[in-house]
Design a protein around this motif. Structure first.
Motif, PDB file in Angstrom:
ATOM      1  N   THR A 181       0.851  -1.188   0.000  1.00  0.00           N
ATOM      2  CA  THR A 181       0.000   0.000   0.000  1.00  0.00           C
ATOM      3  C   THR A 181       0.885   1.236   0.000  1.00  0.00           C
ATOM      4  N   GLN A 182       0.606   2.144  -0.914  1.00  0.00           N
ATOM      5  CA  GLN A 182       1.334   3.412  -0.953  1.00  0.00           C
ATOM      6  C   GLN A 182       0.327   4.547  -0.967  1.00  0.00           C
ATOM      7  N   VAL A 183       0.264   5.301   0.153  1.00  0.00           N
ATOM      8  CA  VAL A 183      -0.616   6.454   0.259  1.00  0.00           C
ATOM      9  C   VAL A 183       0.067   7.619  -0.451  1.00  0.00           C
ATOM     10  N   ALA A 184      -0.621   8.200  -1.426  1.00  0.00           N
ATOM     11  CA  ALA A 184       0.001   9.194  -2.299  1.00  0.00           C
ATOM     12  C   ALA A 184       0.556  10.389  -1.530  1.00  0.00           C
ATOM     13  N   SER A 185      -0.236  10.945  -0.629  1.00  0.00           N
ATOM     14  CA  SER A 185       0.199  12.145   0.097  1.00  0.00           C
ATOM     15  C   SER A 185       1.377  11.842   1.017  1.00  0.00           C
ATOM     16  N   LEU A 186       1.341  10.690   1.683  1.00  0.00           N
ATOM     17  CA  LEU A 186       2.436  10.333   2.584  1.00  0.00           C
ATOM     18  C   LEU A 186       3.709  10.035   1.807  1.00  0.00           C
ATOM     19  N   ALA A 187       3.579   9.365   0.665  1.00  0.00           N
ATOM     20  CA  ALA A 187       4.759   9.073  -0.154  1.00  0.00           C
ATOM     21  C   ALA A 187       5.416  10.360  -0.632  1.00  0.00           C
ATOM     22  N   ALA A 188       4.590  11.347  -1.000  1.00  0.00           N
ATOM     23  CA  ALA A 188       5.134  12.592  -1.545  1.00  0.00           C
ATOM     24  C   ALA A 188       5.732  13.495  -0.479  1.00  0.00           C
ATOM     25  N   PHE A 189       5.068  13.576   0.701  1.00  0.00           N
ATOM     26  CA  PHE A 189       5.447  14.606   1.667  1.00  0.00           C
ATOM     27  C   PHE A 189       6.087  14.088   2.951  1.00  0.00           C
ATOM     28  N   THR A 190       6.093  12.781   3.181  1.00  0.00           N
ATOM     29  CA  THR A 190       6.686  12.281   4.429  1.00  0.00           C
ATOM     30  C   THR A 190       7.726  11.193   4.190  1.00  0.00           C
ATOM     31  N   SER A 191       8.260  11.117   2.957  1.00  0.00           N
ATOM     32  CA  SER A 191       9.265  10.096   2.668  1.00  0.00           C
ATOM     33  C   SER A 191      10.527  10.362   3.480  1.00  0.00           C
ATOM     34  N   LYS A 192      11.319   9.310   3.687  1.00  0.00           N
ATOM     35  CA  LYS A 192      12.581   9.423   4.406  1.00  0.00           C
ATOM     36  C   LYS A 192      13.675   8.823   3.545  1.00  0.00           C
ATOM     37  N   PRO A 193      14.679   9.599   3.132  1.00  0.00           N
ATOM     38  CA  PRO A 193      14.810  11.053   3.295  1.00  0.00           C
ATOM     39  C   PRO A 193      13.755  11.786   2.480  1.00  0.00           C
ATOM     40  N   PRO A 194      13.512  13.059   2.793  1.00  0.00           N
ATOM     41  CA  PRO A 194      12.431  13.779   2.119  1.00  0.00           C
ATOM     42  C   PRO A 194      12.731  14.076   0.653  1.00  0.00           C
ATOM     43  N   ILE A 195      11.673  14.098  -0.141  1.00  0.00           N
ATOM     44  CA  ILE A 195      11.788  14.553  -1.528  1.00  0.00           C
ATOM     45  C   ILE A 195      12.143  16.038  -1.504  1.00  0.00           C
ATOM     46  N   PRO A 196      13.092  16.498  -2.323  1.00  0.00           N
ATOM     47  CA  PRO A 196      13.471  17.919  -2.304  1.00  0.00           C
ATOM     48  C   PRO A 196      12.264  18.836  -2.495  1.00  0.00           C
ATOM     49  N   ASP A 197      12.259  19.935  -1.745  1.00  0.00           N
ATOM     50  CA  ASP A 197      11.146  20.884  -1.813  1.00  0.00           C
ATOM     51  C   ASP A 197      10.892  21.360  -3.237  1.00  0.00           C
ATOM     52  N   GLU A 198      11.966  21.588  -4.002  1.00  0.00           N
ATOM     53  CA  GLU A 198      11.796  22.099  -5.354  1.00  0.00           C
ATOM     54  C   GLU A 198      11.023  21.124  -6.233  1.00  0.00           C
ATOM     55  N   VAL A 199      11.253  19.826  -6.008  1.00  0.00           N
ATOM     56  CA  VAL A 199      10.531  18.808  -6.774  1.00  0.00           C
ATOM     57  C   VAL A 199       9.043  18.845  -6.423  1.00  0.00           C
ATOM     58  N   LEU A 200       8.736  18.949  -5.119  1.00  0.00           N
ATOM     59  CA  LEU A 200       7.337  19.008  -4.690  1.00  0.00           C
ATOM     60  C   LEU A 200       6.662  20.284  -5.174  1.00  0.00           C
ATOM     61  N   LYS A 201       7.372  21.409  -5.089  1.00  0.00           N
ATOM     62  CA  LYS A 201       6.804  22.688  -5.520  1.00  0.00           C
ATOM     63  C   LYS A 201       6.418  22.642  -6.994  1.00  0.00           C
ATOM     64  N   ARG A 202       7.303  22.118  -7.804  1.00  0.00           N
ATOM     65  CA  ARG A 202       7.035  22.110  -9.242  1.00  0.00           C
ATOM     66  C   ARG A 202       6.043  21.017  -9.624  1.00  0.00           C
ATOM     67  N   SER A 203       6.061  19.888  -8.902  1.00  0.00           N
ATOM     68  CA  SER A 203       5.131  18.795  -9.201  1.00  0.00           C
ATOM     69  C   SER A 203       3.692  19.184  -8.894  1.00  0.00           C
ATOM     70  N   PHE A 204       3.493  19.897  -7.762  1.00  0.00           N
ATOM     71  CA  PHE A 204       2.140  20.249  -7.329  1.00  0.00           C
ATOM     72  C   PHE A 204       1.812  21.727  -7.533  1.00  0.00           C
ATOM     73  N   GLN A 205       2.771  22.465  -8.100  1.00  0.00           N
ATOM     74  CA  GLN A 205       2.557  23.897  -8.338  1.00  0.00           C
ATOM     75  C   GLN A 205       2.154  24.623  -7.052  1.00  0.00           C
ATOM     76  N   ILE A 206       2.978  24.432  -6.018  1.00  0.00           N
ATOM     77  CA  ILE A 206       2.723  25.039  -4.718  1.00  0.00           C
ATOM     78  C   ILE A 206       3.972  25.785  -4.260  1.00  0.00           C
ATOM     79  N   SER A 207       3.855  26.484  -3.122  1.00  0.00           N
ATOM     80  CA  SER A 207       4.952  27.309  -2.617  1.00  0.00           C
ATOM     81  C   SER A 207       5.730  26.585  -1.522  1.00  0.00           C
ATOM     82  N   ASN A 208       6.844  27.191  -1.094  1.00  0.00           N
ATOM     83  CA  ASN A 208       7.611  26.655   0.034  1.00  0.00           C
ATOM     84  C   ASN A 208       6.739  26.552   1.276  1.00  0.00           C
ATOM     85  N   GLN A 209       5.901  27.566   1.494  1.00  0.00           N
ATOM     86  CA  GLN A 209       5.020  27.565   2.663  1.00  0.00           C
ATOM     87  C   GLN A 209       4.015  26.416   2.595  1.00  0.00           C
ATOM     88  N   ASP A 210       3.513  26.139   1.395  1.00  0.00           N
ATOM     89  CA  ASP A 210       2.572  25.027   1.219  1.00  0.00           C
ATOM     90  C   ASP A 210       3.239  23.697   1.547  1.00  0.00           C
TER      91      ASP A 210
END
Length: 219
Positions: A181-210
């Motif tokens: 089982t892979q929960v999409a939100s947990l895989a993206a935002f709580t992985s260890k080590p974390p996915i780089p912020d820049e990858v998440l920002k561009r993948s989801f079109q969100i900000s550093n604060q988001d």
């Protein structure tokens, strides 16, 4: 243009026939299997006991008879699974059973099972279920007690309790001993080590604060 020789055509046809008759590798039962050259032997699953020692107790379990703890996560759901520890006779059968309990408006969030298809039957409550195919088309259905829905293998899906007062209960069968089982939100935002912020920002079109807020909310 020179035509291929008869011998070449014969070889290609033979190769095609051989490939067509060859069996695929068995489905893996874990996320990966690192080769251990120092060991002569490794099982893709659990070893078997002597069949003469089998008993009826190996083929029965009460693990799904009671609800799980829906307060253990922020989504308001719990999943209890049969496995080879609580149901040893399940080993090598290629299936798993699950009990799902959802609080009022509880959600089994977007997730996938990389090694299994799933069929779910609603036992109690009203469930909105759905999955997204590889063309990004959403299939949804409202389930009432006794109604079922199939989630194809590997596709993102969810279950949501539509009732704001009462809990919901469902039972699922999955087509693998270890469906994963892979929960999409947990895989993206709580992985260890974390996915780089820049990858998440561009993948989801969100900000550093988001990114920081979502990580904080998901724990």
């Amino acid at each position: 243009m020179k035509k291929p020789s008869h011998s070449l055509l014969h070889s290609l046809v033979t190769l095609a026939l051989l490939l067509g008759s060859a069996k695929a590798d068995p489905q893996p039962l874990q996320d990966y299997c690192i080769a251990d050259a120092s060991q002569p032997f490794f099982l893709n699953g659990a070893p078997c006991i002597d069949s003469s020692l089998a008993a009826s107790s190996h083929f029965t379990t009460s693990v799904l008879s009671k609800p799980g703890n829906t307060k253990a996560n922020p989504f308001g759901y719990s999943v209890k699974l049969t496995n080879v520890s609580n149901l040893p006779g399940l080993n090598t059968m290629g299936l798993t059973m699950a009990r799902l309990d959802l609080d009022p408006n509880g959600l089994v969030p977007l997730h996938s099972h990389p090694r299994a298809s799933e069929v779910t039957i609603c036992i109690k409550g009203t469930l909105l279920v759905g999955f997204v195919n590889t063309s990004n088309y959403l299939f949804t259905q409202l389930l009432r007690p006794g109604e079922s829905f199939v989630f194809p293998k590997g596709l993102i899906h969810f279950l949501y309790n539509m009732e704001s007062v009462g809990p919901a209960v469902a039972v699922s069968g999955l087509s693998s001993q270890f469906p994963g089982t892979q929960v999409a939100s947990l895989a993206a935002f709580t992985s260890k080590p974390p996915i780089p912020d820049e990858v998440l920002k561009r993948s989801f079109q969100i900000s550093n604060q988001d990114v920081a807020r979502i990580r904080r909310n998901l724990g």
